[in-house]
Design a protein around this motif. Structure first.
Motif, PDB file in Angstrom:
ATOM      1  N   THR A 176       3.607  -5.984   8.537  1.00 56.28           N
ATOM      2  CA  THR A 176       5.038  -5.689   8.698  1.00 56.28           C
ATOM      3  C   THR A 176       5.380  -5.079  10.050  1.00 56.28           C
ATOM      4  O   THR A 176       6.521  -5.136  10.484  1.00 56.28           O
ATOM      5  CB  THR A 176       5.507  -4.705   7.610  1.00 56.28           C
ATOM      6  N   LYS A 177       4.397  -4.439  10.698  1.00 57.02           N
ATOM      7  CA  LYS A 177       4.659  -3.612  11.879  1.00 57.02           C
ATOM      8  C   LYS A 177       5.667  -2.509  11.548  1.00 57.02           C
ATOM      9  O   LYS A 177       6.380  -2.015  12.415  1.00 57.02           O
ATOM     10  CB  LYS A 177       5.166  -4.460  13.056  1.00 57.02           C
ATOM     11  N   CYS A 178       5.718  -2.152  10.266  1.00 55.02           N
ATOM     12  CA  CYS A 178       6.633  -1.127   9.777  1.00 55.02           C
ATOM     13  C   CYS A 178       5.845   0.016   9.159  1.00 55.02           C
ATOM     14  O   CYS A 178       4.642  -0.093   8.910  1.00 55.02           O
ATOM     15  CB  CYS A 178       7.579  -1.696   8.719  1.00 55.02           C
ATOM     16  N   ALA A 179       6.554   1.115   8.886  1.00 56.90           N
ATOM     17  CA  ALA A 179       5.928   2.291   8.279  1.00 56.90           C
ATOM     18  C   ALA A 179       6.903   2.954   7.327  1.00 56.90           C
ATOM     19  O   ALA A 179       8.123   2.788   7.435  1.00 56.90           O
ATOM     20  CB  ALA A 179       5.491   3.282   9.360  1.00 56.90           C
ATOM     21  N   SER A 180       6.355   3.730   6.398  1.00 53.31           N
ATOM     22  CA  SER A 180       7.136   4.497   5.437  1.00 53.31           C
ATOM     23  C   SER A 180       8.148   3.575   4.744  1.00 53.31           C
ATOM     24  O   SER A 180       7.823   2.443   4.398  1.00 53.31           O
ATOM     25  CB  SER A 180       7.792   5.699   6.122  1.00 53.31           C
TER      26      SER A 180
ATOM     27  N   ALA B 190       1.755  -5.357   4.234  1.00 52.74           N
ATOM     28  CA  ALA B 190       0.865  -4.302   4.724  1.00 52.74           C
ATOM     29  C   ALA B 190       1.515  -3.356   5.730  1.00 52.74           C
ATOM     30  O   ALA B 190       2.430  -3.729   6.476  1.00 52.74           O
ATOM     31  CB  ALA B 190      -0.368  -4.940   5.365  1.00 52.74           C
ATOM     32  N   PHE B 191       1.010  -2.137   5.749  1.00 56.89           N
ATOM     33  CA  PHE B 191       1.310  -1.102   6.736  1.00 56.89           C
ATOM     34  C   PHE B 191       1.017  -1.643   8.133  1.00 56.89           C
ATOM     35  O   PHE B 191       0.098  -2.435   8.338  1.00 56.89           O
ATOM     36  CB  PHE B 191       0.410   0.090   6.404  1.00 56.89           C
ATOM     37  N   SER B 192       1.780  -1.213   9.118  1.00 55.32           N
ATOM     38  CA  SER B 192       1.624  -1.672  10.499  1.00 55.32           C
ATOM     39  C   SER B 192       0.165  -1.615  10.971  1.00 55.32           C
ATOM     40  O   SER B 192      -0.513  -0.603  10.847  1.00 55.32           O
ATOM     41  CB  SER B 192       2.470  -0.820  11.442  1.00 55.32           C
ATOM     42  N   SER B 193      -0.288  -2.735  11.522  1.00 58.35           N
ATOM     43  CA  SER B 193      -1.657  -2.795  12.053  1.00 58.35           C
ATOM     44  C   SER B 193      -1.844  -1.889  13.264  1.00 58.35           C
ATOM     45  O   SER B 193      -2.977  -1.596  13.662  1.00 58.35           O
ATOM     46  CB  SER B 193      -1.999  -4.235  12.447  1.00 58.35           C
ATOM     47  N   GLU B 194      -0.739  -1.426  13.868  1.00 54.30           N
ATOM     48  CA  GLU B 194      -0.829  -0.523  15.011  1.00 54.30           C
ATOM     49  C   GLU B 194      -1.044   0.929  14.582  1.00 54.30           C
ATOM     50  O   GLU B 194      -1.338   1.789  15.417  1.00 54.30           O
ATOM     51  CB  GLU B 194       0.455  -0.606  15.846  1.00 54.30           C
ATOM     52  N   LEU B 195      -0.890   1.199  13.284  1.00 52.78           N
ATOM     53  CA  LEU B 195      -0.988   2.571  12.793  1.00 52.78           C
ATOM     54  C   LEU B 195      -2.130   2.776  11.799  1.00 52.78           C
ATOM     55  O   LEU B 195      -2.437   3.905  11.436  1.00 52.78           O
ATOM     56  CB  LEU B 195       0.337   2.986  12.128  1.00 52.78           C
TER      57      LEU B 195
ATOM     58  N   ASP C  51       0.846  -1.194   0.000  1.00 49.89           N
ATOM     59  CA  ASP C  51       0.000   0.000   0.000  1.00 49.89           C
ATOM     60  C   ASP C  51       0.882   1.244   0.000  1.00 49.89           C
ATOM     61  O   ASP C  51       2.102   1.163   0.143  1.00 49.89           O
ATOM     62  CB  ASP C  51      -0.958  -0.004   1.197  1.00 49.89           C
ATOM     63  N   SER C  52       0.247   2.386  -0.159  1.00 47.57           N
ATOM     64  CA  SER C  52       1.008   3.621  -0.370  1.00 47.57           C
ATOM     65  C   SER C  52       1.742   4.100   0.870  1.00 47.57           C
ATOM     66  O   SER C  52       2.585   5.004   0.773  1.00 47.57           O
ATOM     67  CB  SER C  52       0.093   4.726  -0.890  1.00 47.57           C
ATOM     68  N   ALA C  53       1.477   3.505   2.044  1.00 44.94           N
ATOM     69  CA  ALA C  53       2.238   3.862   3.244  1.00 44.94           C
ATOM     70  C   ALA C  53       3.684   3.398   3.144  1.00 44.94           C
ATOM     71  O   ALA C  53       4.512   3.789   3.968  1.00 44.94           O
ATOM     72  CB  ALA C  53       1.585   3.265   4.490  1.00 44.94           C
ATOM     73  N   SER C  54       4.004   2.587   2.127  1.00 51.86           N
ATOM     74  CA  SER C  54       5.375   2.114   1.940  1.00 51.86           C
ATOM     75  C   SER C  54       6.311   3.207   1.439  1.00 51.86           C
ATOM     76  O   SER C  54       7.535   3.064   1.506  1.00 51.86           O
ATOM     77  CB  SER C  54       5.400   0.937   0.957  1.00 51.86           C
ATOM     78  N   ASP C  55       5.744   4.298   0.896  1.00 50.83           N
ATOM     79  CA  ASP C  55       6.518   5.488   0.494  1.00 50.83           C
ATOM     80  C   ASP C  55       7.637   5.204  -0.509  1.00 50.83           C
ATOM     81  O   ASP C  55       8.636   5.927  -0.557  1.00 50.83           O
ATOM     82  CB  ASP C  55       7.104   6.195   1.730  1.00 50.83           C
ATOM     83  N   LEU C  56       7.474   4.185  -1.311  1.00 47.41           N
ATOM     84  CA  LEU C  56       8.444   3.900  -2.366  1.00 47.41           C
ATOM     85  C   LEU C  56       8.203   4.814  -3.564  1.00 47.41           C
ATOM     86  O   LEU C  56       7.077   5.259  -3.799  1.00 47.41           O
ATOM     87  CB  LEU C  56       8.325   2.442  -2.808  1.00 47.41           C
ATOM     88  N   PRO C  57       9.231   5.080  -4.359  1.00 51.31           N
ATOM     89  CA  PRO C  57       9.037   5.890  -5.564  1.00 51.31           C
ATOM     90  C   PRO C  57       8.092   5.192  -6.542  1.00 51.31           C
ATOM     91  O   PRO C  57       8.077   3.961  -6.648  1.00 51.31           O
ATOM     92  CB  PRO C  57      10.449   5.988  -6.154  1.00 51.31           C
ATOM     93  N   LEU C  58       7.304   5.974  -7.266  1.00 49.48           N
ATOM     94  CA  LEU C  58       6.359   5.396  -8.218  1.00 49.48           C
ATOM     95  C   LEU C  58       7.060   4.512  -9.240  1.00 49.48           C
ATOM     96  O   LEU C  58       6.529   3.471  -9.655  1.00 49.48           O
ATOM     97  CB  LEU C  58       5.591   6.510  -8.928  1.00 49.48           C
TER      98      LEU C  58
END
Length: 286
Positions: free
Chosen positions: A119-123, A86-91, A8-15
């Motif tokens: 992932t429990k990760c962000a950005s 997926a983006f962290s389920s905590e966020l 998803d777009s919370a991964s902040d990777l370049p297009l």
């Protein structure tokens, strides 16, 4: 049959990464001035940062159930396997919604091989997990082994970042209001990290230069073998500082592989302008 990677777009990777690596990116939603936008599709990060500087307070919501279901179903129909990183389920509630869509989809496509990884990760912490996942696809691993390796990357991903104003994170519920100390007038910069998927303030430091130096110290304390991994830096419309941090890391650790990108509209709505975030693995995973 091959494995298809989604995120998803919370991964902040370049297009260009998504296009080059054939990774599907599902947009989170941004609400600004009574309008709803799709991150990276109908709104770009700079628009959000400019709006914040002009006093707006954008809000965000998870990826829509329809967008998730349609993206998953496209893979199911193709006959490929699917891993959604997926983006962290905590966020965000995106992971939980994706799990519900998976349940619905498997009722219709019972033979669909499909895993969702929290992932429990962000950005770019999440983005780096996606980056390494695409490299795994060239190793002819089984579906189960690929999922296990991706989970290892996620569990050892380090996040160290600083924001100009913790109030943005507090207002969005990403850190507790008790943790949102104010230091702008004194040029005090908070340092944060991610612990079990949550954003946790760890230190207060006076001045941006000292913050960057401390980020390198924490990097050295928390990781190793940096020359053999990709280092990621994301920024809230502050490429100059991101490149400065890259140069410091290069000089200190001899790193050559970097991903540097602006924080997207969804994550940026909460982090705000001036955020600098650093991501790396605790150690190289064979």
């Amino acid at each position: 049959m091959s494995i298809k990677i989604l995120t998803d777009s919370a991964s902040d990777l370049p297009l260009e990464f998504f296009h080059k690596q054939n990774v599907t990116c599902i947009p989170l939603r941004v609400h600004l001035n009574d309008k709803e936008y799709l991150d990276l599709e109908t709104i770009q990060p700079k628009e959000v940062y400019e709006a914040i500087r002009n006093g707006a307070m954008p809000k965000t919501s998870q990826a829509s159930p329809t967008a998730l279901y349609e993206a998953f179903e496209e893979v199911a129909k193709s006959g490929d396997s699917c891993i959604y990183i997926a983006f962290s389920s905590e966020l965000s509630g995106t992971y939980q919604t994706a799990m519900l869509m998976r349940e619905d989809l498997l009722a219709e496509y019972p033979d669909f091989q499909f895993s969702i990884i929290d992932t429990k990760c962000a950005s770019l912490g999440q983005g780096l997990v996606v980056h390494y996942a695409t490299q795994l696809l060239n190793k002819s691993l089984s579906f189960e082994d690929t999922c296990q390796q991706i989970k290892k990357y996620a569990s050892t991903m380090q996040h160290i970042f600083t924001v100009d104003d913790l109030d943005f994170l507090a207002q969005g519920g990403r850190v507790s209001k008790a943790s949102a100390f104010v230091g702008g007038l004194l040029n005090i910069k908070p340092l944060l990290h991610v612990e079990d998927g949550k954003l946790i303030p760890i230190e207060k430091i006076r001045g941006r230069k000292k913050v960057l130096k401390r980020m390198l110290e924490l990097m050295e304390e928390r990781g190793s073998n940096f020359k053999d991994q990709t280092i990621a830096i994301s920024h809230g419309d502050d490429e100059e500082t991101a490149l400065q941090l890259k140069d410091m890391i290069q000089e200190k650790f001899g790193c050559t592989s970097f991903i540097i990108n602006q924080i997207g509209a969804a994550v940026g709505s909460h982090a705000g302008p001036g955020t600098i975030a650093l991501f790396f693995l605790e150690d190289v995973i064979a």
